[in-house]
Design an enzyme around this catalytic site. Structure first.
Site, mmCIF file in Angstrom:
data_model
loop_
_atom_site.group_PDB
_atom_site.id
_atom_site.type_symbol
_atom_site.label_atom_id
_atom_site.label_comp_id
_atom_site.label_asym_id
_atom_site.label_seq_id
_atom_site.Cartn_x
_atom_site.Cartn_y
_atom_site.Cartn_z
ATOM 1 N N HIS A 268 0.755 -1.079 -0.027
ATOM 2 C CA HIS A 268 -0.105 -0.010 -0.134
ATOM 3 C C HIS A 268 0.957 1.259 -0.108
ATOM 4 O O HIS A 268 1.919 1.098 0.710
ATOM 5 C CB HIS A 268 -0.757 -0.069 1.296
ATOM 6 C CG HIS A 268 -1.999 0.919 0.948
ATOM 7 N ND1 HIS A 268 -1.903 2.212 1.248
ATOM 8 C CD2 HIS A 268 -3.353 0.760 0.630
ATOM 9 C CE1 HIS A 268 -3.210 2.785 0.960
ATOM 10 N NE2 HIS A 268 -4.172 1.973 0.416
ATOM 11 N N ASP A 319 -8.145 -5.311 -0.673
ATOM 12 C CA ASP A 319 -8.319 -6.275 -1.731
ATOM 13 C C ASP A 319 -7.899 -7.586 -1.418
ATOM 14 O O ASP A 319 -8.458 -8.533 -2.459
ATOM 15 C CB ASP A 319 -7.889 -5.863 -3.189
ATOM 16 C CG ASP A 319 -8.403 -4.186 -3.477
ATOM 17 O OD1 ASP A 319 -9.805 -4.324 -3.401
ATOM 18 O OD2 ASP A 319 -7.666 -3.341 -3.844
HETATM 19 N N1 COA Z 1 4.144 -7.414 -4.944
HETATM 20 C C1 COA Z 1 5.470 -7.390 -4.774
HETATM 21 N N2 COA Z 1 6.318 -6.414 -4.616
HETATM 22 C C2 COA Z 1 5.376 -5.322 -4.528
HETATM 23 C C3 COA Z 1 4.362 -5.204 -4.261
HETATM 24 C C4 COA Z 1 3.783 -6.227 -4.585
HETATM 25 N N3 COA Z 1 2.127 -6.396 -4.463
HETATM 26 N N4 COA Z 1 3.876 -3.706 -3.894
HETATM 27 C C5 COA Z 1 4.894 -3.105 -3.936
HETATM 28 N N5 COA Z 1 6.107 -3.985 -4.215
HETATM 29 C C6 COA Z 1 7.403 -3.523 -4.308
HETATM 30 C C7 COA Z 1 7.834 -2.848 -5.676
HETATM 31 O O1 COA Z 1 8.120 -3.977 -6.522
HETATM 32 C C8 COA Z 1 8.705 -1.884 -5.026
HETATM 33 O O2 COA Z 1 10.045 -2.867 -4.990
HETATM 34 P P1 COA Z 1 11.474 -2.113 -5.540
HETATM 35 O O3 COA Z 1 11.657 -0.703 -4.625
HETATM 36 O O4 COA Z 1 12.360 -3.148 -5.237
HETATM 37 O O5 COA Z 1 11.328 -1.820 -6.862
HETATM 38 C C9 COA Z 1 8.384 -1.564 -3.885
HETATM 39 O O6 COA Z 1 7.740 -2.592 -3.215
HETATM 40 C C10 COA Z 1 7.666 -0.232 -3.742
HETATM 41 O O7 COA Z 1 6.505 -0.376 -4.845
HETATM 42 P P2 COA Z 1 5.740 0.614 -5.426
HETATM 43 O O8 COA Z 1 4.932 0.001 -6.627
HETATM 44 O O9 COA Z 1 6.655 1.871 -5.793
HETATM 45 O O10 COA Z 1 4.829 1.265 -4.316
HETATM 46 P P3 COA Z 1 3.657 2.407 -4.605
HETATM 47 O O11 COA Z 1 3.407 2.783 -3.319
HETATM 48 O O12 COA Z 1 3.920 2.925 -5.860
HETATM 49 O O13 COA Z 1 2.349 1.271 -4.924
HETATM 50 C C11 COA Z 1 0.561 -0.181 -4.652
HETATM 51 C C12 COA Z 1 1.252 0.948 -4.190
HETATM 52 C C13 COA Z 1 -0.596 -0.615 -3.819
HETATM 53 C C14 COA Z 1 0.085 0.233 -6.122
HETATM 54 C C15 COA Z 1 1.528 -1.483 -4.875
HETATM 55 O O14 COA Z 1 2.000 -1.812 -3.507
HETATM 56 C C16 COA Z 1 1.002 -2.462 -5.753
HETATM 57 O O15 COA Z 1 0.939 -2.440 -6.815
HETATM 58 N N6 COA Z 1 0.307 -3.527 -4.920
HETATM 59 C C17 COA Z 1 -0.513 -4.649 -5.675
HETATM 60 C C18 COA Z 1 -1.755 -3.976 -6.466
HETATM 61 C C19 COA Z 1 -2.789 -3.766 -5.119
HETATM 62 O O16 COA Z 1 -3.017 -4.700 -4.354
HETATM 63 N N7 COA Z 1 -3.443 -2.678 -5.474
HETATM 64 C C20 COA Z 1 -4.543 -2.329 -4.510
HETATM 65 C C21 COA Z 1 -4.279 -1.189 -3.483
HETATM 66 S S1 COA Z 1 -5.460 -0.745 -2.278
#
Ligand code: COA
Length: 383
Positions: A268, A319
């Site tokens: 998140h 989710d």
């Molecule tokens: N699975 C694996 N790795 C994950 C991850 C996941 N669900 N969520 C974050 N990470 C990792 C990223 O790969 C990144 O790693 P790195 O720094 O080695 O590249 C790091 O954690 C930061 O992720 P980032 O995507 O930049 O975080 P964000 O704050 O931009 O995104 C979310 C937040 C929720 C979009 C992201 O965690 C995600 O895509 N989760 C899955 C989708 C989801 O469940 N969405 C519902 C949100 S309520």
């Protein structure tokens, strides 16, 4: 090109940590989520969805008399115009069978503005009439869509029943059990608002141009659809089906993480020490998967949850466990995200109203990194 230097280095990609507006609707502090100052744990345990909507819209809890009047108003707004139902039927028959229900919902809500006599009335009193109609009808539209695509008759709402009861009754064509009504009501309460999330922000951006509530909600539905936001719940269930068994969890995660794949329902932007909604849904998932004789779905989920915490320090979001909750209630997987919209419209409306009260158009800048100034080439001299 001079401007590029001004902005370079000042970009917060994804607006992480950027405070875009002030809000008094909901708040996230650490792992505590509140709606108007009430914790999500208290609301999930005690409140009806209708009561939560009242709280989000009016800023305070209703008295018993106020809640009765408000709920009955919403219940009366649930029914769809027969001409609109006929149109939905046509849409289902001509739209591609592969169209996602979120695309259908986005289109249906947009079309529904033409059945609203207040659609072009921008006064505050008309705003709240439209807000009530749109919120009450969202579940009716999702349920009607599902029944029409299955070749079934649309079920009309029952005015003296709750939004949660009605949604399940309109979807399945039979009254829900007390357990399912309770669980579904709690799910609606948990998803109703979440500070400046991606879709609420989208609704606020659309509103900031002084556009109307239908346009803002349609923008928000389009935003919610994405798998990084509300679309994740559907992907979680698909992932569990693909994994198939508890033994396969570890190899699946090893491969996915080695391939830098994201695990849906995990992580998140704001919560770094856990999402309080996921904790509540985890308990609900345990209860429901046991009640349908599929405890392995919960066990697979907790194994993914534990492994992601150990390996990546990432925790489940709203989710993750909602997927198995809905699955246990026999809700079709592609309706999980539309159901998110059925609840989140409560928050969108509150955000649109708040934006209207203290508006300034959202108009950020972009750091230009494109080509430098170029000499114009006539068409015939281009190769
Ligand atoms: N699975 C694996 N790795 C994950 C991850 C996941 N669900 N969520 C974050 N990470 C990792 C990223 O790969 C990144 O790693 P790195 O720094 O080695 O590249 C790091 O954690 C930061 O992720 P980032 O995507 O930049 O975080 P964000 O704050 O931009 O995104 C979310 C937040 C929720 C979009 C992201 O965690 C995600 O895509 N989760 C899955 C989708 C989801 O469940 N969405 C519902 C949100 S309520």
């Amino acid at each position: 090109m001079a401007e590029m230097n001004i902005y370079e280095g000042a970009i917060d990609k994804g607006l992480e940590g950027v405070v875009a507006c002030s809000t008094s609707i909901s708040s996230i502090q650490g792992a505590t989520l509140t709606y108007r100052g009430y914790t999500i744990e208290d609301l999930a345990r005690e409140a009806s969805f209708e009561e939560s909507i009242y709280l989000l819209w009016k800023g305070q809890l209703p008295t018993s008399k106020e809640l009765t009047a408000f709920s009955s108003h919403l219940a009366n707004d649930m029914a769809l115009d027969p001409a609109f139902v006929a149109l939905l039927k046509n849409m289902v028959s001509v739209f591609p069978k592969t169209a996602h229900p979120m695309d259908f919902l986005r289109t249906a809500v947009s079309v529904s503005s033409f059945f609203d006599r207040d659609s072009s009335d921008q006064t505050e009193v008309a705003f709240w009439r439209k807000a009530s109609r749109m919120t009450a009808k969202m579940g009716t539209i999702v349920a009607a869509f599902h029944r029409l695509r299955m070749g079934l008759e649309v079920v009309a709402p029952v005015a003296n029943k709750s939004l949660a009861w009605n949604f399940l009754n309109m979807l399945f064509g039979r009254p829900p059990s007390a357990q399912h009504e309770r669980v579904f009501n709690t799910a609606l309460v948990l998803h109703a608002d979440h500070e400046i999330n991606c879709s609420a922000f989208s609704a606020r951006v659309t509103t900031s141009s002084l556009s109307d509530i239908y346009s803002a909600v349609v923008s928000a539905i389009g935003t919610l659809k994405g798998p990084l936001h509300g679309g994740a719940n559907e992907q979680v269930m698909k992932m569990l089906e693909e994994i198939g068994s508890l033994e396969n969890v570890q190899p699946f995660l090893d491969k996915a993480l080695a391939g830098k794949q994201k695990i849906m329902g995990i992580g998140h932007r704001v919560y770094k020490n856990g999402d309080p909604r996921a904790k509540i849904l985890r308990e609900m998932s345990k209860e429901l998967t046991q009640s349908i004789g599929r405890p392995e779905l919960y066990e697979m989920s907790t194994k993914i949850d534990d492994t992601m915490q150990q390996k990546k320090g990432l925790m489940p979001n709203v989710d993750f466990y909602s997927a198995t909750v809905y699955f246990s209630m026999d809700i079709p997987i592609d309706l999980y995200t539309p159901i998110f919209a059925v609840s989140r419209i409560a928050g969108w409306v509150a955000h649109i109203a708040e934006q209207n009260l203290n508006n300034r158009i959202y108009r950020p800048r972009g750091a230009y990194v494109g080509a430098a100034s170029q000499d114009w080439k006539p068409l015939q001299s281009r190769v």
